[in-house]
Design a protein around this motif. Structure first.
Motif, mmCIF file in Angstrom:
data_model
loop_
_atom_site.group_PDB
_atom_site.id
_atom_site.type_symbol
_atom_site.label_atom_id
_atom_site.label_comp_id
_atom_site.label_asym_id
_atom_site.label_seq_id
_atom_site.Cartn_x
_atom_site.Cartn_y
_atom_site.Cartn_z
ATOM 1 N N HIS A 42 0.799 -1.050 -0.146
ATOM 2 C CA HIS A 42 -0.088 0.109 -0.017
ATOM 3 C C HIS A 42 0.536 1.267 0.141
ATOM 4 O O HIS A 42 0.353 2.146 -0.438
ATOM 5 N N GLU A 43 1.920 1.217 0.560
ATOM 6 C CA GLU A 43 2.912 2.302 0.721
ATOM 7 C C GLU A 43 3.752 2.398 -0.548
ATOM 8 O O GLU A 43 4.469 3.439 -0.745
ATOM 9 N N GLY A 44 3.603 1.688 -1.649
ATOM 10 C CA GLY A 44 4.509 1.619 -2.995
ATOM 11 C C GLY A 44 5.849 1.189 -2.988
ATOM 12 O O GLY A 44 6.513 1.861 -3.714
ATOM 13 N N ARG A 45 6.064 0.337 -1.789
ATOM 14 C CA ARG A 45 7.397 0.256 -1.552
ATOM 15 C C ARG A 45 7.883 -1.069 -2.453
ATOM 16 O O ARG A 45 9.075 -1.249 -2.590
ATOM 17 N N PHE A 46 7.139 -1.648 -3.414
ATOM 18 C CA PHE A 46 7.401 -2.612 -4.473
ATOM 19 C C PHE A 46 7.374 -1.971 -5.903
ATOM 20 O O PHE A 46 6.569 -1.094 -6.127
ATOM 21 N N LEU A 47 8.470 -2.272 -6.644
ATOM 22 C CA LEU A 47 8.532 -1.578 -7.972
ATOM 23 C C LEU A 47 7.806 -2.189 -8.829
ATOM 24 O O LEU A 47 7.288 -1.860 -9.822
ATOM 25 N N LEU A 48 7.913 -3.729 -8.804
ATOM 26 C CA LEU A 48 7.204 -4.538 -9.982
ATOM 27 C C LEU A 48 6.072 -5.041 -9.311
ATOM 28 O O LEU A 48 5.622 -5.377 -8.198
ATOM 29 N N PRO A 49 4.886 -5.211 -10.000
ATOM 30 C CA PRO A 49 3.522 -5.662 -9.764
ATOM 31 C C PRO A 49 3.414 -7.181 -9.521
ATOM 32 O O PRO A 49 2.544 -7.437 -8.741
ATOM 33 N N ALA A 50 4.352 -7.912 -9.985
ATOM 34 C CA ALA A 50 3.959 -9.381 -9.746
ATOM 35 C C ALA A 50 3.916 -9.809 -8.175
ATOM 36 O O ALA A 50 3.237 -10.578 -7.794
ATOM 37 N N GLY A 51 5.039 -9.006 -7.629
ATOM 38 C CA GLY A 51 5.186 -9.394 -6.073
ATOM 39 C C GLY A 51 3.823 -9.005 -5.245
ATOM 40 O O GLY A 51 3.217 -9.861 -4.562
ATOM 41 N N PRO A 52 3.525 -7.616 -5.115
ATOM 42 C CA PRO A 52 2.208 -7.588 -4.562
ATOM 43 C C PRO A 52 1.135 -8.350 -5.125
ATOM 44 O O PRO A 52 0.288 -8.574 -4.168
#
Length: 144
Positions: free
Chosen positions: A121-131
């Motif tokens: 939710h905080e945008g700390r992942f760069l790529l979408p597959a992990g989230p």
């Protein structure tokens, strides 16, 4: 420009016996800083999606797993037929990371799922597959 056809990839939500999730972090200067991600990567020519997931988990996190569950697969981009395959791994055995030279700054951490989802939710992942994998693993928890 791409150096060839895009290959499928696999991403893994690895949960230990305490329910903690293996997260990696590294600095991505081109994107302005450090980001979180799950173990994963591109499939080699002779691998299945699960074999790729198992190899990437072992190499990047130093983890092997006895239980695997598919969380589905999704197109990587609209312009490619390549897919990203999402998995949850349990019944883990820890060992040393087997990082390549390009991965030497990968830091392994074990986080509670709720904190990992907060980082999404905080945008700390760069790529979408992990989230996406984290959300799917949490929305349909395995019966362990």
């Amino acid at each position: 420009m791409s150096d060839g056809p895009m290959r499928d990839a696999s991403v893994v939500v690895a949960r230990n016996a305490d329910g903690l999730v293996a997260l990696l972090s590294a600095d991505f200067p081109a994107h302005g800083g450090e980001y979180l991600f799950l173990p994963g990567g591109r499939r080699e020519a002779d691998e299945t999606a699960l074999e790729c997931a198992s190899r990437e988990l072992r190499e990047e996190a130093g983890v092997t797993a006895q239980q695997w569950r598919s969380l589905g697969s999704h197109a990587i981009t609209l312009a490619s037929r390549a897919r990203v395959h999402l998995f949850e791994a349990r019944d883990l055995t820890l060992g040393p990371q087997e990082l390549t030279e390009a991965e030497q700054d990968f830091k392994l951490m074990w986080w509670p799922m709720d904190e990992a989802l907060q980082a999404v939710h905080e945008g700390r992942f760069l790529l979408p597959a992990g989230p996406l994998a984290l959300l799917l693993a949490e929305h349909h928890p395995s019966e362990v």
